[in-house]
Scaffold this motif. Structure first.
Motif, PDB file in Angstrom:
ATOM      1  N   PRO A 244      23.262 -20.018   8.463  1.00 15.61           N
ATOM      2  CA  PRO A 244      21.920 -20.591   8.280  1.00 15.61           C
ATOM      3  C   PRO A 244      21.071 -19.729   7.337  1.00 15.61           C
ATOM      4  CG  PRO A 244      22.041 -19.439  10.389  1.00 15.61           C
ATOM      5  CD  PRO A 244      23.396 -19.299   9.738  1.00 15.61           C
ATOM      6  N   TYR A 245      20.270 -20.376   6.527  1.00 20.66           N
ATOM      7  CA  TYR A 245      19.345 -19.702   5.612  1.00 20.66           C
ATOM      8  C   TYR A 245      17.956 -20.301   5.817  1.00 20.66           C
ATOM      9  CZ  TYR A 245      23.726 -18.387   3.280  1.00 20.66           C
ATOM     10  OH  TYR A 245      24.988 -17.919   3.013  1.00 20.66           O
ATOM     11  N   GLU A 246      17.016 -19.478   6.286  1.00 24.18           N
ATOM     12  CA  GLU A 246      15.659 -19.954   6.537  1.00 24.18           C
ATOM     13  C   GLU A 246      14.931 -20.209   5.216  1.00 24.18           C
ATOM     14  OE1 GLU A 246      14.361 -20.563   9.575  1.00 24.18           O
ATOM     15  OE2 GLU A 246      16.190 -19.884  10.593  1.00 24.18           O
ATOM     16  N   VAL A 247      14.127 -21.286   5.167  1.00 25.21           N
ATOM     17  CA  VAL A 247      13.372 -21.576   3.948  1.00 25.21           C
ATOM     18  C   VAL A 247      12.022 -20.861   3.941  1.00 25.21           C
ATOM     19  CG1 VAL A 247      14.476 -23.775   3.434  1.00 25.21           C
ATOM     20  CG2 VAL A 247      12.503 -23.734   4.958  1.00 25.21           C
ATOM     21  N   GLY A 248      11.591 -20.327   5.089  1.00 22.18           N
ATOM     22  CA  GLY A 248      10.351 -19.545   5.155  1.00 22.18           C
ATOM     23  C   GLY A 248       9.127 -20.381   5.488  1.00 22.18           C
ATOM     24  N   ARG A 249       7.985 -19.696   5.604  1.00 25.48           N
ATOM     25  CA  ARG A 249       6.711 -20.349   5.892  1.00 25.48           C
ATOM     26  C   ARG A 249       5.689 -19.915   4.846  1.00 25.48           C
ATOM     27  NH1 ARG A 249       4.697 -18.932  11.701  1.00 25.48           N
ATOM     28  NH2 ARG A 249       3.628 -20.933  11.732  1.00 25.48           N
ATOM     29  N   PRO A 250       4.820 -20.781   4.387  1.00 26.99           N
ATOM     30  CA  PRO A 250       4.832 -22.217   4.671  1.00 26.99           C
ATOM     31  C   PRO A 250       5.961 -22.912   3.909  1.00 26.99           C
ATOM     32  CG  PRO A 250       3.162 -21.728   3.032  1.00 26.99           C
ATOM     33  CD  PRO A 250       3.729 -20.408   3.465  1.00 26.99           C
ATOM     34  N   PHE A 251       6.377 -24.044   4.438  1.00 28.55           N
ATOM     35  CA  PHE A 251       7.370 -24.868   3.759  1.00 28.55           C
ATOM     36  C   PHE A 251       6.921 -26.315   3.870  1.00 28.55           C
ATOM     37  CE2 PHE A 251      11.284 -27.544   4.223  1.00 28.55           C
ATOM     38  CZ  PHE A 251      11.636 -27.524   2.884  1.00 28.55           C
ATOM     39  N   MET A 252       6.772 -26.947   2.718  1.00 28.86           N
ATOM     40  CA  MET A 252       6.276 -28.322   2.714  1.00 28.86           C
ATOM     41  C   MET A 252       6.960 -29.109   1.610  1.00 28.86           C
ATOM     42  SD  MET A 252       2.386 -29.600   2.025  1.00 28.86           S
ATOM     43  CE  MET A 252       1.941 -31.335   2.010  1.00 28.86           C
ATOM     44  N   VAL A 253       7.393 -30.294   1.943  1.00 25.58           N
ATOM     45  CA  VAL A 253       7.962 -31.209   0.960  1.00 25.58           C
ATOM     46  C   VAL A 253       6.941 -32.305   0.666  1.00 25.58           C
ATOM     47  CG1 VAL A 253       9.747 -32.934   0.495  1.00 25.58           C
ATOM     48  CG2 VAL A 253      10.351 -30.786   1.625  1.00 25.58           C
ATOM     49  N   ILE A 254       6.612 -32.452  -0.616  1.00 21.34           N
ATOM     50  CA  ILE A 254       5.815 -33.594  -1.047  1.00 21.34           C
ATOM     51  C   ILE A 254       6.789 -34.529  -1.755  1.00 21.34           C
ATOM     52  CG2 ILE A 254       3.900 -34.408  -2.464  1.00 21.34           C
ATOM     53  CD1 ILE A 254       2.585 -31.700  -2.166  1.00 21.34           C
TER      54      ILE A 254
ATOM     55  N   SER B 179       7.901 -22.679  -1.379  1.00 23.09           N
ATOM     56  CA  SER B 179       6.803 -22.973  -0.446  1.00 23.09           C
ATOM     57  C   SER B 179       6.490 -24.464  -0.448  1.00 23.09           C
ATOM     58  CB  SER B 179       5.546 -22.186  -0.832  1.00 23.09           C
ATOM     59  OG  SER B 179       5.809 -20.812  -0.933  1.00 23.09           O
ATOM     60  N   ILE B 180       6.404 -25.019  -1.664  1.00 24.11           N
ATOM     61  CA  ILE B 180       6.145 -26.452  -1.801  1.00 24.11           C
ATOM     62  C   ILE B 180       7.189 -27.050  -2.729  1.00 24.11           C
ATOM     63  CG2 ILE B 180       4.527 -28.220  -2.598  1.00 24.11           C
ATOM     64  CD1 ILE B 180       2.250 -26.422  -1.821  1.00 24.11           C
ATOM     65  N   VAL B 181       7.886 -28.041  -2.232  1.00 24.55           N
ATOM     66  CA  VAL B 181       8.930 -28.710  -2.997  1.00 24.55           C
ATOM     67  C   VAL B 181       8.467 -30.133  -3.303  1.00 24.55           C
ATOM     68  CG1 VAL B 181      11.321 -29.504  -3.022  1.00 24.55           C
ATOM     69  CG2 VAL B 181      10.737 -27.337  -1.909  1.00 24.55           C
ATOM     70  N   LEU B 182       8.427 -30.466  -4.593  1.00 28.59           N
ATOM     71  CA  LEU B 182       8.111 -31.835  -4.979  1.00 28.59           C
ATOM     72  C   LEU B 182       9.426 -32.582  -5.157  1.00 28.59           C
ATOM     73  CD1 LEU B 182       5.938 -33.916  -5.798  1.00 28.59           C
ATOM     74  CD2 LEU B 182       6.343 -33.229  -8.168  1.00 28.59           C
ATOM     75  N   ALA B 183       9.707 -33.491  -4.248  1.00 32.13           N
ATOM     76  CA  ALA B 183      10.921 -34.306  -4.311  1.00 32.13           C
ATOM     77  C   ALA B 183      10.555 -35.612  -5.003  1.00 32.13           C
ATOM     78  CB  ALA B 183      11.460 -34.563  -2.908  1.00 32.13           C
ATOM     79  N   ASP B 184      10.742 -35.627  -6.310  1.00 36.74           N
ATOM     80  CA  ASP B 184      10.250 -36.741  -7.116  1.00 36.74           C
ATOM     81  C   ASP B 184      11.204 -37.933  -7.064  1.00 36.74           C
ATOM     82  OD1 ASP B 184       8.201 -37.734  -8.580  1.00 36.74           O
ATOM     83  OD2 ASP B 184       8.528 -36.499 -10.362  1.00 36.74           O
TER      84      ASP B 184
END
Length: 326
Positions: A143-153, A110-115
């Protein structure tokens, strides 16, 4: 949804939004303004870029937001040798079944922290940004859906630090917002130090809402009314940044559209079913400043993206507030 948001829906949205912010605020102390921006990005289906020094609470923000919406959270530490497949996943041959299986990478959350995104090679950065834009991963044509919600910080080291790959302007444009958490005030620092023995404060965050309800909020925010005069105001502001003698590159149409998505959420979070020019003014810097490329001579003179936007807001007359717009 095609109908406009009702007052009752706007009130519910604002109350829920406040509960989300307050919940994360129990872990990320004294940073309600950044938390509000982060949830605005999530509900706009956008992504957030944080430019901060290490140790300012970025991981805690991502973890506590994920826990608040009953979502999943992954952290990817970007390094120069990180491969695109390390982010998106890889297809592996299973000898027992004699078939290829896709093993999902850490981007599926859902939330990916790209550090420290600017420590990765441009190729790996591109792989991440493609998922951010498309909302899905394509491996071997599937294709593979990442789903909702999807957010990259995504977090970015200050550019002065060695061993980094600066994000190109076209890729910066993929981020809805850019901001920084910054260091807490002294009072908040004392409270953080008092709880220093608890190394994982975000683990105690209780969920406030489900991911499916977040998806409903995203759809609901899209129904907020925007008067044509406000649309024209945003278009004029974007044109002003492009026409400025201090810019090599102003705000694109995509940048203007991004602002429109975000101000709808911002208005709903304040309990309104319609957007005011003040909403545009409040969010313009967070959403537009990182998209503007300053002319080298002007940059040497101290001109920044924030200053270009301030000048546009000062020069372009805002339409009269239309309280009865809804």
């Amino acid at each position: 949804m095609s109908a406009s948001m009702t007052r009752e829906q706007a009130t519910w949205f604002a109350e829920t939004f406040t509960r989300l912010v307050d919940n994360v605020g129990t872990v990320v102390l004294g940073k309600d303004d950044v938390i509000r921006l982060a949830f605005t990005a999530m509900l706009s289906e956008g992504h957030l870029l944080l430019e901060d020094a290490p140790g300012t609470g970025k991981t805690q923000l991502a973890k506590s937001m994920a826990a608040t919406v009953q979502g999943t959270n992954h952290r990817i530490q970007f390094t120069p040798d990180l491969l695109p497949s390390d982010v998106t996943g890889v297809t592996v041959y299973d000898q027992k079944t004699q078939t290829f299986e896709f093993h999902k990478g850490p981007i599926f959350a859902s939330i990916v922290l790209a550090d420290e995104i600017n420590r990765a090679s441009p190729k790996t950065q591109s792989a991440l940004l493609e998922v951010m834009e498309e909302g899905r991963v394509t491996v071997d044509g599937t294709p593979y859906e990442v789903g909702r919600p999807f957010m990259v910080i995504a977090t970015q080291n200050p550019i002065e630090q060695a061993g980094t790959y600066r994000l190109p302007e076209a890729q910066l444009d993929r981020f809805l917002m850019k901001t920084s958490i910054g260091y807490p005030g002294r009072e908040q620092t004392v409270r953080i130090l008092a709880g220093a023995s608890n190394r994982n404060a975000s683990a105690g965050v209780q969920p406030v809402i489900t991911t499916s309800a977040i998806a409903e909020m995203i759809d609901l925010a899209a129904t907020v009314h925007v008067d044509e005069a406000v649309l024209d105001y945003v278009a004029q502001l974007a044109e002003h940044t492009r026409d400025s003698k201090d810019t090599r590159l102003g705000v694109s149409v995509r940048g203007a559209m991004s602002l429109m998505r975000a101000v709808k959420v911002w208005a709903a979070a304040k309990g309104r079913a319609f957007v005011l020019p003040d909403d545009v003014k409040e969010l313009a810097q967070s959403i537009w400043a990182h998209r503007i490329v300053i002319d080298p001579e002007a940059e040497f003179s101290g001109v920044t993206g924030d200053r270009v936007i301030d000048r546009a807001i000062a020069d372009v007359a805002a339409p009269q507030d239309r309280q009865n717009a809804a």
